[in-house]
Design a protein around this motif. Structure first.
Motif, PDB file in Angstrom:
ATOM      1  N   HIS A 197      43.731  37.137  34.459  1.00 24.91           N
ATOM      2  CA  HIS A 197      42.424  36.509  34.284  1.00 24.91           C
ATOM      3  C   HIS A 197      42.446  35.080  34.821  1.00 24.91           C
ATOM      4  O   HIS A 197      41.557  34.665  35.579  1.00 24.91           O
ATOM      5  CB  HIS A 197      42.060  36.451  32.796  1.00 24.91           C
ATOM      6  CG  HIS A 197      41.333  37.638  32.282  1.00 24.91           C
ATOM      7  ND1 HIS A 197      41.255  37.928  30.935  1.00 24.91           N
ATOM      8  CD2 HIS A 197      40.614  38.610  32.902  1.00 24.91           C
ATOM      9  CE1 HIS A 197      40.540  39.013  30.751  1.00 24.91           C
ATOM     10  NE2 HIS A 197      40.149  39.455  31.937  1.00 24.91           N
ATOM     11  N   LEU A 198      43.435  34.327  34.414  1.00 27.71           N
ATOM     12  CA  LEU A 198      43.515  32.912  34.769  1.00 27.71           C
ATOM     13  C   LEU A 198      43.616  32.728  36.281  1.00 27.71           C
ATOM     14  O   LEU A 198      42.890  31.925  36.879  1.00 27.71           O
ATOM     15  CB  LEU A 198      44.716  32.273  34.067  1.00 27.71           C
ATOM     16  CG  LEU A 198      45.022  30.808  34.402  1.00 27.71           C
ATOM     17  CD1 LEU A 198      43.833  29.912  34.116  1.00 27.71           C
ATOM     18  CD2 LEU A 198      46.254  30.338  33.626  1.00 27.71           C
ATOM     19  N   LEU A 199      44.505  33.468  36.911  1.00 30.70           N
ATOM     20  CA  LEU A 199      44.714  33.307  38.348  1.00 30.70           C
ATOM     21  C   LEU A 199      43.519  33.785  39.159  1.00 30.70           C
ATOM     22  O   LEU A 199      43.164  33.184  40.177  1.00 30.70           O
ATOM     23  CB  LEU A 199      45.980  34.051  38.776  1.00 30.70           C
ATOM     24  CG  LEU A 199      47.280  33.467  38.216  1.00 30.70           C
ATOM     25  CD1 LEU A 199      48.464  34.353  38.571  1.00 30.70           C
ATOM     26  CD2 LEU A 199      47.508  32.048  38.717  1.00 30.70           C
ATOM     27  N   GLU A 200      42.858  34.844  38.689  1.00 29.36           N
ATOM     28  CA  GLU A 200      41.671  35.315  39.392  1.00 29.36           C
ATOM     29  C   GLU A 200      40.536  34.300  39.286  1.00 29.36           C
ATOM     30  O   GLU A 200      39.791  34.083  40.243  1.00 29.36           O
ATOM     31  CB  GLU A 200      41.222  36.678  38.851  1.00 29.36           C
ATOM     32  CG  GLU A 200      42.144  37.826  39.212  1.00 29.36           C
ATOM     33  CD  GLU A 200      42.285  38.034  40.722  1.00 29.36           C
ATOM     34  OE1 GLU A 200      41.276  37.915  41.428  1.00 29.36           O
ATOM     35  OE2 GLU A 200      43.415  38.301  41.178  1.00 29.36           O
ATOM     36  N   CYS A 201      40.405  33.671  38.128  1.00 23.47           N
ATOM     37  CA  CYS A 201      39.398  32.607  37.977  1.00 23.47           C
ATOM     38  C   CYS A 201      39.696  31.453  38.923  1.00 23.47           C
ATOM     39  O   CYS A 201      38.781  30.859  39.513  1.00 23.47           O
ATOM     40  CB  CYS A 201      39.366  32.103  36.535  1.00 23.47           C
ATOM     41  SG  CYS A 201      38.586  33.238  35.360  1.00 23.47           S
ATOM     42  N   ALA A 202      40.973  31.137  39.085  1.00 25.65           N
ATOM     43  CA  ALA A 202      41.370  30.070  40.002  1.00 25.65           C
ATOM     44  C   ALA A 202      41.042  30.446  41.446  1.00 25.65           C
ATOM     45  O   ALA A 202      40.576  29.610  42.236  1.00 25.65           O
ATOM     46  CB  ALA A 202      42.856  29.767  39.847  1.00 25.65           C
ATOM     47  N   LYS A 203      41.268  31.704  41.808  1.00 26.32           N
ATOM     48  CA  LYS A 203      40.955  32.167  43.165  1.00 26.32           C
ATOM     49  C   LYS A 203      39.459  32.074  43.448  1.00 26.32           C
ATOM     50  O   LYS A 203      39.046  31.709  44.564  1.00 26.32           O
ATOM     51  CB  LYS A 203      41.424  33.611  43.356  1.00 26.32           C
ATOM     52  CG  LYS A 203      42.920  33.803  43.408  1.00 26.32           C
ATOM     53  CD  LYS A 203      43.246  35.282  43.536  1.00 26.32           C
ATOM     54  CE  LYS A 203      44.729  35.566  43.414  1.00 26.32           C
ATOM     55  NZ  LYS A 203      45.015  37.023  43.496  1.00 26.32           N
TER      56      LYS A 203
END
Length: 224
Positions: free
Chosen positions: A174-180
Motif C-alpha cells: 500500500h505504502l509504496l504504491e501510494c508513493a508511486k
C-alpha cells in the motif's frame, strides 16, 4: 512523501521520531481509547504530549458532528499547540467547519474520505489534507489505490493545494504504491514503516560481511 504515524502511543511515536523518518502523527478516538486515554482533560494533555515529541502535523480529531460544536471543539484543539491539525469528518457540517477553520488560518484534515467527489468537496472548502481510507475500501472489494490516483488527477487538473494523505494503509505494498502514484503523505502503523527496512538479501549480505571481518581478524591474530 511525508510519513505520518497512525497511533496515540507515545512510545511508538518516539520510536518513529528517533528513526529520523517522522513528519507527523494522526490519531482518532479509537486510537486514544486503545491507549486508555479518556476524559477531555486527559485527551487534551495527551495531544500536548504528542506535540512535544514531534516537529509538526499532529492531527487531532473532533468528536462533535454539528457545525457549531465542531467549530468550538476545533478551536479548542488548535489552541493546544501550533502543531495541531484539526481532523474533521466528511459530512456536510464538516465541510462547513473546514471552510470556517481554514478561514481562521487553522489547518484541517478531512477524514473518512471514500470517493473522489468527497475529496474534491473538502479541497474546495480549504482542507489542508484529505484522508482517503484505502484499506477499508479494499475490505469491501473496491480499489483503494485507484481512488488515490483519481484524487491526484483531479487535484493536479485544478492546481488544488490540498495534500493527499493516504490513510488505512495496511502494509508496505500500500505504502509504496501510494508513493508511486505521488500521494503527498502516508499515515501508517509503526510496523509498516519498520517493515520497509527488511530484505533477506540485506540480512544475508550483512552476515557475510561480519563473518569475513571475523575471519580476517582471526587471521591477523594468528600471523601476529
Amino acid at each position: 512523501m511525508k510519513f505520518f504515524i497512525d497511533t496515540a502511543s507515545l512510545q511508538e511515536i518516539q520510536h518513529a521520531y528517533d528513526m529520523g523518518i517522522l513528519d507527523g502523527v494522526t490519531t482518532n478516538p479509537s486510537l486514544m481509547a486503545k491507549e486508555g486515554i479518556s476524559g477531555k482533560a486527559n485527551v487534551m494533555a495527551h495531544y500536548k504530549a504528542i506535540c512535544d515529541i514531534v516537529e509538526d502535523n499532529v492531527s487531532a480529531e473532533v468528536i462533535a458532528t454539528t457545525y457549531e460544536e465542531m467549530i468550538a471543539e476545533g478551536l479548542e484543539l488548535a489552541a493546544i499547540d501550533p502543531k495541531i491539525v484539526v481532523k474533521i469528518p466528511m459530512i456536510e457540517d464538516g465541510v462547513k467547519a473546514i471552510k470556517y477553520l481554514s478561514g481562521k488560518g487553522i489547518r484541517t484534515n478531512c477524514t473518512l474520505i471514500f470517493s473522489a467527489g468527497q475529496a474534491l468537496l473538502a479541497a474546495k472548502a480549504g482542507a489542508t489534507y484529505v484522508s482517503p481510507f484505502i484499506g477499508r475500501l479494499d475490505d469491501i472489494s473496491f480499489n483503494g489505490l485507484e481512488l488515490i490516483s483519481e484524487i491526484k488527477t483531479i487535484f493536479e487538473n485544478y492546481n488544488l493545494g490540498t495534500e493527499i494523505l493516504c490513510a488505512s494503509v495496511r502494509h508496505t505494498i500500500h505504502l509504496l504504491e501510494c508513493a508511486k502514484i505521488g500521494a503527498d503523505v502516508a499515515t501508517c502503523p509503526l510496523k509498516v514503516f519498520t517493515s520497509l527496512k527488511n530484505h533477506p538479501l540485506t540480512d544475508k549480505g550483512l552476515a557475510q560481511f561480519l563473518e569475513d571481518h571475523r575471519k580476517a581478524e582471526e587471521l591477523q591474530a594468528v600471523q601476529a
